[in-house]
Scaffold this motif. Structure first.
Motif, short mmCIF file in Angstrom:
data_model
loop_
_atom_site.label_atom_id
_atom_site.label_comp_id
_atom_site.label_asym_id
_atom_site.label_seq_id
_atom_site.Cartn_x
_atom_site.Cartn_y
_atom_site.Cartn_z
N LEU A 297 51.78 34.73 37.49
CA LEU A 297 53.03 34.00 37.25
C LEU A 297 54.18 34.64 38.01
O LEU A 297 55.00 33.94 38.61
CB LEU A 297 53.34 33.98 35.74
N ALA A 298 54.23 35.98 38.02
CA ALA A 298 55.31 36.67 38.72
C ALA A 298 55.27 36.37 40.21
O ALA A 298 56.29 36.06 40.83
CB ALA A 298 55.20 38.19 38.48
N GLY B 150 49.12 32.15 46.64
CA GLY B 150 49.99 33.09 45.94
C GLY B 150 49.51 33.33 44.51
O GLY B 150 49.43 34.46 44.04
N LEU B 151 49.16 32.25 43.83
CA LEU B 151 48.65 32.37 42.46
C LEU B 151 47.37 33.22 42.43
O LEU B 151 47.23 34.13 41.62
CB LEU B 151 48.34 30.99 41.89
N ALA C 145 54.27 44.40 31.33
CA ALA C 145 55.11 45.09 32.32
C ALA C 145 54.30 45.42 33.57
O ALA C 145 54.78 45.24 34.70
CB ALA C 145 55.69 46.37 31.70
N ILE C 146 53.08 45.89 33.36
CA ILE C 146 52.24 46.26 34.51
C ILE C 146 51.95 45.04 35.37
O ILE C 146 52.05 45.07 36.60
CB ILE C 146 50.93 46.92 34.01
N GLY C 147 51.64 43.93 34.73
CA GLY C 147 51.36 42.70 35.46
C GLY C 147 52.58 42.17 36.19
O GLY C 147 52.50 41.75 37.34
N LEU C 148 53.73 42.20 35.51
CA LEU C 148 54.96 41.69 36.11
C LEU C 148 55.29 42.43 37.41
O LEU C 148 55.53 41.83 38.45
CB LEU C 148 56.12 41.83 35.11
#
Lengths: 112, 430
Positions: free
Chosen positions: B265-266, B282-283, B308-311
């Protein structure tokens, strides 16, 4: 005899074919082509790498008719292929010297 | 026999801190789960990665990308059983490498246990990690490397780079002893492969026409499918690294999915904002970035940390491939470094920040009053990157000498490697 070459938007092919059938045109040759004019291409971006795609898919229709009917054919294509937006395509009219039917060897008007 | 197993057990303590193997003997639940996990991780290489990379390579090199992935899997499978396993998990030699006691899997029988699972299962599970790590490297050099050079490189790299680093972190080596936390392979797999890919891309050089002509991916559809298979397999990769079917595995399972989704998502929103289009590539890339980053942290962090790690992984991955790569001007064709190297480094750092002793006892990061852990993580990242960079350069030049150059002739590169190397075509399209 005249040859009409029309480069049109691919999704308009069926409309054009129907319009031509209605005025009694019995045959045509089409080719999937790519090109660009004033419409230009579009951009594609893959992971930050930007590529300009210049050539846009179009369909080219070729029809040979008796010279008297050329205007009528052009009119039918104009009406059926038009969306009013940029990229609708172009129509060219060319003189044709001879036409020969391969099966019978007939020439000229009889062959088309 | 028992004495031989001791270093292995010690290694496992460092690997997972799992309490499951405190019990005696074989646990059938653990064994079943790790057999399934090994099969899941196996699928990531010849299916997941091959599709992910193959779809991004040009239409004329799609099969070559598949071939390099598949041959890397096969070569590493054999190497691992003959000498790779013992170099990584044999009795420790000075904290640097494993001894040769288990050449050809000698001394390991059906009754030999590693923790609560048969060592044969453990060896297979670890083998699938070695396979995918070397295969990840090829993303940096598709479209131009000689197939023979790739074969030689794979053999040397697995032997001299992967095995020692795996030993350092998981086999009883110095990095584990120092207390570095790497649950499922942030340093061993992703930083290792990412840095090697960068070095290889720099030595091999850019593709002909790079930056000038359009290089379209052969099929984003295949890439998206590959990302989905990688994601699926990653549950075995991360949750399996608990080496038990327990609560830590459950937590790793959950945070793995959350991080992948958040990063996707980010990446998507960042790209949408910057380039006006949310691309499928991109996804798919964001998914992998999130999976990479959560890998070292999977068994140590809680759910909010995985958000947080994923973002950060999604944003960092996008920045690395869309901005940083263009600025630095290297041709890492499929972004082995941009995604695996950069997000691997972030994941290893994040482990030092977010490690929560409530998940795995004794593993605390900066936020839980143990700033020293972050420093240990930095040392382990720097050491891995430095060793891999220098070691890979040596291996690349040895490979070059053995195979007489690393690149295919110019004419073959232009024509495409599917037809010139393999005599086949990926598609029949009229």
């Amino acid at each position: 005899m005249k040859k009409i070459e029309a480069v049109i938007k691919p999704f308009k092919l069926d409309d054009v074919k129907e319009a031509l059938n209605e005025i009694g045109i019995q045959g045509m040759t089409i080719t999937e082509v790519k090109g660009y004019g004033r419409q230009k291409g579009h951009k594609e971006i893959y992971r930050g790498a930007e590529y300009v795609v210049d050539f846009i898919p179009k369909v080219k229709i070729e029809i040979v008719v008796d010279a008297e009917r050329a205007d009528q054919v052009v009119e039918a294509i104009l009406e059926s292929a038009k969306t009013g937006k940029i990229g609708d395509g172009k129509i060219f009219v060319l003189p044709v010297e001879e036409a020969i039917r391969v099966r019978t060897g007939e020439k000229g008007k009889d062959a088309i | 026999m028992v004495r031989k197993l001791l270093p292995l057990t010690a290694a496992l303590c460092l690997l997972s801190f799992s309490t499951a193997f405190a019990g005696e003997g074989l646990d059938s639940g653990d064994t079943a789960w790790i057999i399934v996990s090994a099969a899941l991780v196996m699928m990531m290489t010849p299916a997941g990665l091959a599709l992910f990379y193959g779809g991004m390579s040009r239409y004329k090199n799609l099969l070559n990308t598949f071939a390099m992935t598949l041959v890397a899997y096969c070569l590493t499978s054999v190497i691992w059983m003959v000498w790779g396993y013992t170099l990584s998990f044999g009795p420790d030699k000075a904290g640097v490498v494993g001894g040769l006691d288990h050449l050809f899997m000698a001394g390991i029988g059906v009754d030999t246990l590693t923790g609560s699972i048969p060592t044969l299962v453990f060896a297979m599970f670890q083998m699938t990690f070695a396979c995918i790590t070397v295969a990840l490297v090829l993303g940096a050099i598709v479209d131009r490397m000689k197939f023979s050079s790739w074969v030689v490189f794979t053999v040397l790299w697995v032997t001299f780079i992967y095995c020692p680093v795996a030993h350092w972190a998981w086999g009883g080596g110095w990095m584990g002893a120092m207390g570095a936390l790497d649950f499922a392979g942030g340093t061993v797999v992703h930083i290792n492969a990412g840095v090697a890919g960068l070095v290889l891309a720099l030595v091999v050089g850019k593709r002909i026409g790079y930056g000038k002509e359009a290089m379209f991916p052969s099929s984003i559809t295949l890439t998206a499918l590959g990302a989905a298979l990688l994601w699926f397999g990653w549950f075995g990769f991360n949750a399996g690294s608990a080496l038990a079917a327990d609560g830590v595995a459950a937590s790793a399972f959950l945070v793995t999915n959350t991080s992948a989704a958040t990063a996707a998502l980010a990446w998507m929103f960042a790209e949408w904002k910057v380039n006006n289009k949310p691309t499928v590539l991109g996804l798919a890339s964001g998914v992998v970035a999130g999976l990479v980053a959560i890998t070292p942290a999977a068994g140590f962090v809680n759910m909010p940390a995985s958000l947080a790690i994923g973002l950060v992984a999604g944003l960092l991955g996008f920045y690395s491939v869309a901005v940083l790569k263009q600025k630095l001007g290297y041709d890492d064709s499929l972004d082995a470094f941009g995604v695996h190297g950069m997000c691997g480094i972030w994941g290893a750092l994040a482990t030092g920040i977010f490690a929560n002793p409530a998940i795995t006892e004794g593993a605390s990061g900066l936020l839980y009053g143990n700033p020293k852990q972050l420093w240990i993580q930095i040392v382990s990242i720097a050491a891995t990157a430095a060793f891999t960079a220098v070691g890979s350069v040596v291996i690349i030049y040895v490979t070059k000498a053995i195979t007489g150059g690393l690149r295919v002739p110019e004419e073959e590169e232009v024509q495409g490697l599917d037809s010139t190397v393999h005599g086949e075509r990926g598609f029949e399209i009229i």
